[in-house]
Every structure is written in structure tokens, then in C-alpha cells.
Scaffold this motif. Structure first.
Motif, PDB file in Angstrom:
ATOM      1  N   ARG A  28       0.799  -1.147  -0.347  1.00 23.44           N
ATOM      2  CA  ARG A  28      -0.063   0.045  -0.033  1.00 23.44           C
ATOM      3  C   ARG A  28       1.008   1.225   0.159  1.00 23.44           C
ATOM      4  O   ARG A  28       0.810   2.011   1.139  1.00 23.44           O
ATOM      5  CB  ARG A  28      -1.081  -0.058   1.155  1.00 23.44           C
ATOM      6  CG  ARG A  28      -1.808  -1.196   1.589  1.00 23.44           C
ATOM      7  CD  ARG A  28      -3.131  -1.220   0.864  1.00 23.44           C
ATOM      8  NE  ARG A  28      -3.838  -0.283   0.898  1.00 23.44           N
ATOM      9  CZ  ARG A  28      -4.926   0.127   0.303  1.00 23.44           C
ATOM     10  NH1 ARG A  28      -5.426  -1.064  -0.446  1.00 23.44           N
ATOM     11  NH2 ARG A  28      -5.525   1.289   0.314  1.00 23.44           N
TER      12      ARG A  28
ATOM     13  N   ASP B 226      -0.286   4.727   1.003  1.00 25.32           N
ATOM     14  CA  ASP B 226      -0.830   5.118   2.259  1.00 25.32           C
ATOM     15  C   ASP B 226       0.330   5.153   3.546  1.00 25.32           C
ATOM     16  O   ASP B 226       1.537   4.717   3.192  1.00 25.32           O
ATOM     17  CB  ASP B 226      -1.608   3.728   2.813  1.00 25.32           C
ATOM     18  CG  ASP B 226      -2.948   3.761   1.825  1.00 25.32           C
ATOM     19  OD1 ASP B 226      -3.538   4.722   1.420  1.00 25.32           O
ATOM     20  OD2 ASP B 226      -3.403   2.780   1.529  1.00 25.32           O
TER      21      ASP B 226
ATOM     22  N   LEU C 114      -4.741  -8.146   2.970  1.00 26.44           N
ATOM     23  CA  LEU C 114      -4.910  -7.235   1.779  1.00 26.44           C
ATOM     24  C   LEU C 114      -6.366  -7.012   1.045  1.00 26.44           C
ATOM     25  O   LEU C 114      -6.858  -5.791   1.093  1.00 26.44           O
ATOM     26  CB  LEU C 114      -3.838  -7.203   0.657  1.00 26.44           C
ATOM     27  CG  LEU C 114      -2.384  -6.946   1.232  1.00 26.44           C
ATOM     28  CD1 LEU C 114      -1.357  -7.221   0.084  1.00 26.44           C
ATOM     29  CD2 LEU C 114      -2.264  -5.620   1.714  1.00 26.44           C
ATOM     30  N   PRO C 115      -7.101  -8.132   0.980  1.00 30.83           N
ATOM     31  CA  PRO C 115      -8.372  -7.841   0.389  1.00 30.83           C
ATOM     32  C   PRO C 115      -9.413  -7.036   1.203  1.00 30.83           C
ATOM     33  O   PRO C 115     -10.036  -6.376   0.901  1.00 30.83           O
ATOM     34  CB  PRO C 115      -8.822  -9.195  -0.011  1.00 30.83           C
ATOM     35  CG  PRO C 115      -7.607 -10.217  -0.064  1.00 30.83           C
ATOM     36  CD  PRO C 115      -6.752  -9.369   0.830  1.00 30.83           C
TER      37      PRO C 115
ATOM     38  N   ILE D  54      -8.452  -4.921   3.716  1.00 30.62           N
ATOM     39  CA  ILE D  54      -8.024  -3.634   3.698  1.00 30.62           C
ATOM     40  C   ILE D  54      -8.518  -2.796   2.410  1.00 30.62           C
ATOM     41  O   ILE D  54      -9.175  -1.560   2.368  1.00 30.62           O
ATOM     42  CB  ILE D  54      -6.694  -3.637   3.793  1.00 30.62           C
ATOM     43  CG1 ILE D  54      -6.510  -3.679   5.113  1.00 30.62           C
ATOM     44  CG2 ILE D  54      -6.055  -1.878   3.404  1.00 30.62           C
ATOM     45  CD1 ILE D  54      -4.858  -3.872   5.146  1.00 30.62           C
ATOM     46  N   SER D  55      -8.449  -3.610   1.261  1.00 34.06           N
ATOM     47  CA  SER D  55      -8.934  -3.097   0.050  1.00 34.06           C
ATOM     48  C   SER D  55     -10.533  -2.795  -0.021  1.00 34.06           C
ATOM     49  O   SER D  55     -11.120  -1.737  -0.532  1.00 34.06           O
ATOM     50  CB  SER D  55      -8.562  -3.900  -1.219  1.00 34.06           C
ATOM     51  OG  SER D  55      -7.050  -3.592  -1.396  1.00 34.06           O
ATOM     52  N   GLN D  56     -11.175  -3.679   0.423  1.00 29.64           N
ATOM     53  CA  GLN D  56     -12.487  -3.574   0.868  1.00 29.64           C
ATOM     54  C   GLN D  56     -13.174  -2.385   1.143  1.00 29.64           C
ATOM     55  O   GLN D  56     -14.098  -1.605   0.847  1.00 29.64           O
ATOM     56  CB  GLN D  56     -13.377  -4.714   1.511  1.00 29.64           C
ATOM     57  CG  GLN D  56     -14.722  -4.886   1.592  1.00 29.64           C
ATOM     58  CD  GLN D  56     -14.992  -6.079   2.576  1.00 29.64           C
ATOM     59  OE1 GLN D  56     -14.489  -7.019   2.673  1.00 29.64           O
ATOM     60  NE2 GLN D  56     -16.333  -5.924   3.223  1.00 29.64           N
TER      61      GLN D  56
ATOM     62  N   ASP E  54     -10.496   0.995  -0.770  1.00 30.06           N
ATOM     63  CA  ASP E  54     -10.444   0.999  -2.391  1.00 30.06           C
ATOM     64  C   ASP E  54     -11.832   1.067  -2.983  1.00 30.06           C
ATOM     65  O   ASP E  54     -11.825   0.446  -4.120  1.00 30.06           O
ATOM     66  CB  ASP E  54      -9.759  -0.023  -2.947  1.00 30.06           C
ATOM     67  CG  ASP E  54      -8.331   0.247  -2.460  1.00 30.06           C
ATOM     68  OD1 ASP E  54      -7.802   1.288  -1.944  1.00 30.06           O
ATOM     69  OD2 ASP E  54      -7.437  -0.740  -2.552  1.00 30.06           O
ATOM     70  N   HIS E  55     -12.911   1.539  -2.476  1.00 33.82           N
ATOM     71  CA  HIS E  55     -14.429   1.326  -2.953  1.00 33.82           C
ATOM     72  C   HIS E  55     -14.730   2.403  -3.888  1.00 33.82           C
ATOM     73  O   HIS E  55     -14.060   3.321  -3.813  1.00 33.82           O
ATOM     74  CB  HIS E  55     -15.356   1.108  -1.801  1.00 33.82           C
ATOM     75  CG  HIS E  55     -15.354   2.202  -0.762  1.00 33.82           C
ATOM     76  ND1 HIS E  55     -14.682   2.059   0.452  1.00 33.82           N
ATOM     77  CD2 HIS E  55     -15.882   3.517  -0.493  1.00 33.82           C
ATOM     78  CE1 HIS E  55     -14.449   2.984   1.086  1.00 33.82           C
ATOM     79  NE2 HIS E  55     -15.494   3.825   0.506  1.00 33.82           N
TER      80      HIS E  55
END
Length: 186
Positions: free
Chosen positions: A32, A35, A177-178, A180-182, A185-186
Motif C-alpha cells: 500500500r 498509504d 490485503l483484500p 483493507i481494499s474492501q 478502495d471502494h
């Protein structure tokens, strides 16, 4: 740029050679790069200690990743399941949809010395409680028992059977990671 706080135990501190390292923090930062990663984890901590220093989490953070449960679930030094569930809920509640919640990590199942403290049914119980807490607060859940179930122990764990090798740390970060992205990163 999001501020991501890692809040857990020695797994997030990539403990090795009797000391904390910043390997996991660097792996999250590499994954990331836009971030800011702040690691406030404490080796040996249970959710009980987590509550003691939860005020260190910056109020302006965008996401808190809670990684507790392994020490909590240990039969010799851990907590009662009810206490773990209560503590975890107190930690997650202020962040709710800005939190990622994980349960206990699977120790090296071939290491009898460490596994004597982690019966499968107890790990499963604590894992279920962590998932219930995540669901209650609409937070993504990371099932570390499942993430490590098929991992090759000799490549994944250090000799103590509980802390992770470089490869194991990569698996750990990849598991989060998925989730966190959920959130971010929406």
C-alpha cells in the motif's frame, strides 16, 4: 493517502530472535505505497493489553487492523473466551466500518510443544467469536486459521512454532490485503 494502524500482537511485530522487527510493517507499506502504515502492536499482547493502550490509536486514522486472538486462545496464558469476545468488541466498536478484524493465527500444527497450548476446538471457538464481532460491527473479517491451514509448516513458521518466517509474514500480509481494499478502495 490513508492512515492504516496495525494493532495486534507479535505476529504484526514479525517477532524473531527474541525481538520485534519491522518486516510486517514494511510488507504492508510495500503493498500500500500510497498509504501511511503505523504499527502499534505489542508482542505478547492479548486483547486485555490491547484495551490498556487502545488510546494510542490516532483518532484521525482511516483504518485499524485488529490482529488478536492467538495469545488470547492459549490455554496457559490466554483469556476465557467470553472475556476475549468482550474485549475485542470494546476495541472494534469505536471504529466499526473502519476496522478489519482477525481471529487467532494457526500455530505450526507439527510442533507438539506449542500445539499443546492451542487445542483445535479452542482455536475454532475464538475464531468464531472474532468473526461474530466483525459481523456485529459490519467490519471485514480475516480468517487466519483458514489462511494458514494449507501452508507448509517448515516454510511458514520459525522453530518456536508460533512466529513466522519471511514467507509466513508474506502470507500474513496477503491475507489482510483484500479486507483493507474492501474498506479503502471502494
Amino acid at each position: 493517502m490513508a492512515l492504516i494502524v496495525l494493532f495486534g500482537d507479535s505476529l504484526f511485530n514479525s517477532f524473531r530472535n527474541r525481538q520485534d522487527t519491522d518486516l510486517v510493517t514494511k510488507l504492508f507499506q510495500a503493498a500500500r505505497p500510497n498509504d501511511q502504515i503505523q504499527n502499534l502492536s505489542k508482542s505478547g499482547a492479548t486483547t486485555e493489553e490491547g484495551l490498556d493502550y487502545a488510546q494510542q490509536i490516532p483518532k484521525n486514522c482511516d483504518l485499524v487492523v485488529f490482529e488478536y486472538g492467538t495469545n488470547d486462545a492459549a490455554t496457559d496464558w490466554g483469556l476465557a473466551a467470553k472475556r476475549y469476545a468482550q474485549n475485542l468488541a470494546k476495541l472494534v466498536q469505536p471504529y466499526q466500518t473502519r476496522a478489519v478484524v482477525a481471529g487467532p493465527c494457526l500455530p505450526d500444527r507439527t510442533n507438539r510443544e506449542i500445539m499443546q497450548y492451542y487445542p483445535q476446538d479452542r482455536l475454532g471457538q475464538f475464531n468464531h467469536l472474532a468473526q461474530q464481532t466483525a459481523n456485529k460491527f459490519h467490519s471485514p473479517y480475516v480468517d487466519l486459521l483458514a489462511a494458514f491451514a494449507k501452508a507448509e509448516p517448515s516454510q511458514t513458521y520459525q522453530a518456536d512454532g508460533q512466529h513466522l518466517t519471511d514467507y509466513g509474514n508474506q502470507l500474513l500480509v496477503k491475507a489482510f490485503l483484500p479486507a483493507i481494499s474492501q474498506i479503502l478502495d471502494h
